[in-house]
Design an enzyme around this catalytic site. Structure first.
Site, PDB file in Angstrom:
ATOM      1  CG  PHE A 228      -1.391  -1.261   1.571  1.00 45.87           C
ATOM      2  CD1 PHE A 228      -2.631  -1.409   0.768  1.00 45.87           C
ATOM      3  CD2 PHE A 228      -1.061  -1.797   2.489  1.00 45.87           C
ATOM      4  CE1 PHE A 228      -3.278  -2.175   0.235  1.00 45.87           C
ATOM      5  CE2 PHE A 228      -1.701  -3.604   3.085  1.00 45.87           C
ATOM      6  CZ  PHE A 228      -3.445  -3.745   1.768  1.00 45.87           C
ATOM      7  CG  ASP A 300       0.970   2.865   6.276  1.00 45.28           C
ATOM      8  OD1 ASP A 300      -0.207   3.060   7.345  1.00 45.28           O
ATOM      9  OD2 ASP A 300       0.964   3.853   5.874  1.00 45.28           O
ATOM     10  CB  CYS A 340      -5.121   5.001  10.082  1.00 45.57           C
ATOM     11  SG  CYS A 340      -5.996   3.824   8.473  1.00 45.57           S
TER      12      CYS A 340
END
Length: 396
Positions: A228, A300, A340
């Site tokens: 990513f 990520d 996240c």
């Protein structure tokens, strides 16, 4: 008398702890006829004053607190003082990191609910996400022009969450347009090209700055898979730290093209950096079949959970991708893995990664914990401001 909202009995507890959100079920009645975004007084069920808040009749978050000070007025001076305080708070990390890109306003954590402002060189990129900020937009932009007279202002209020506030989407120059929406920022000596019009969020992921720096500390001499990768900024730190090889993987060719520009921008063309346009989940399975191995893998991914209903599915996604990565790591390999998703609490994320290790038949240990950079502060009274969590694991 100004409009006000009266709370149901015993629903003032969160406000007494200075949490800034008032949910619709906490509201008993609305007195007066406030417009969306209007400032209202908040009173408990006995009529005691609690706060001034921005009213949002379309949202489940029915009001967002501006202030717990009854004498404070929500006017031009209010916004100016909040913005100046936020700038002062960030002075040290800006100087220490040599930053020309940073978050100036982080919503509720800077006592400006629903507002995000990121600085990219000479552009302020703004997201107005709540009815209260939208109601005061002209004051806000006027104050920004006063405080930052040499900066252009670009609005990135083009996100779906605005619809929950009864707002349409908005995007474009607020001040006189510049020739380009592309700028170059610097962090810790690394140059990064950002497009405030086409980039994700307000243009870029400033919150991962410390994690990118951490990746560079482990990179020397290693073969690295950056999943990513977006515009390849983890790779910039790794390549600059003399990684043996870095492979960037992303589904977006546009992002990969910008990653190549970033490599050239930093004079790293002679480094062994590769770019693969592919779905990460599919590619990791392909690499497992090919028995490919890496010394270090960076995961990520984008947010997997937008709501509580999606949390179980998100856990499965995080577990799957971490298991695949662990199976591709050499002995003593390093895994940098992130979430996240604000709904994914730290302990749950650690458990998911631990379960992934069991499925991968690997032993591992956490050697560092990471979170959002210092310009994305977390208010003690607003734990929702803590959303980015990361683990650096060494796998046996």
């Amino acid at each position: 008398m100004s409009a006000r909202i009266m709370l149901n009995p015993k629903r003032e507890k969160s406000l007494l702890r200075r949490h800034p959100w008032i949910f619709s079920k906490a509201v008993n009645k609305v007195v007066g006829k406030p417009l969306p975004g209007d400032t209202v007084d908040v009173l408990d069920s006995k009529g005691n004053w609690l706060a001034k808040a921005a009213y949002s009749p379309s949202s489940q978050i029915r009001a967002r607190v501006w202030t717990f000070d009854q004498d404070e007025h929500i006017d031009r001076e209010f916004f100016k003082s909040r913005i100046l305080a936020a700038q002062a708070l960030r002075a040290k990390p800006i100087i220490d990191g040599g930053l020309t890109g940073y978050r100036l306003i982080a919503g509720e954590s800077d006592n400006l609910p629903g507002l995000t402002i990121d600085v990219y060189d000479n552009i302020l990129s703004c997201q107005l996400l709540s009815a209260g900020i939208e109601f005061n937009r002209h004051i806000l932009f006027s104050v920004l022009e006063e405080i930052f007279p040499d900066y252009a202002i670009y609005e990135r209020s083009d996100v779906e969450v605005r619809k929950k506030e009864g707002l349409g989407l908005s995007k474009g120059w607020i001040t006189e347009p510049l020739d380009s929406t592309e700028v170059v920022i610097e962090e810790h000596g690394i140059k990064i090209k950002v497009d405030v019009d086409k980039g994700h969020k307000t243009g870029f992921y400033l919150d991962q700055r410390d994690s990118r720096l951490a990746a560079g500390r482990y990179a020397k001499g290693k073969t690295i898979l950056n999943c990513f990768s977006y515009t390849g900024t983890f790779s910039l730190h790794c390549a600059a730290a003399d990684a043996a090889e870095v492979t960037n993987v992303d589904v977006s060719q546009t992002a990969l093209d910008l990653a190549k520009e970033n490599i050239a921008l930093n004079g790293l063309e002679d480094k062994n950096v590769n770019f693969v346009k592919q779905d990460v989940f599919k590619l990791l399975r392909q690499y497992r079949e090919e028995n490919r191995k890496f010394d270090m893998i960076i995961l990520d991914p984008p947010k997997f959970a937008e709501s509580k209903a999606q949390l179980n599915g998100a856990c499965r996604g995080y577990k799957d991708i971490n298991m695949l990565a662990m199976q591709l790591l050499n002995k003593n390999g390093i895994l940098l893995t992130f979430s996240c998703s604000g709904l994914m609490e730290s302990n749950l994320f650690q458990k998911v990664v631990a379960d992934a290790a069991l499925d991968a038949k690997r032993e591992g240990r956490i050697i560092e914990r990471l979170q959002q950079a210092a310009d994305h502060p977390i208010s003690l009274n607003y734990p929702e401001g803590y959303y980015l969590k990361g683990l650096i694991c060494q796998m046996d």
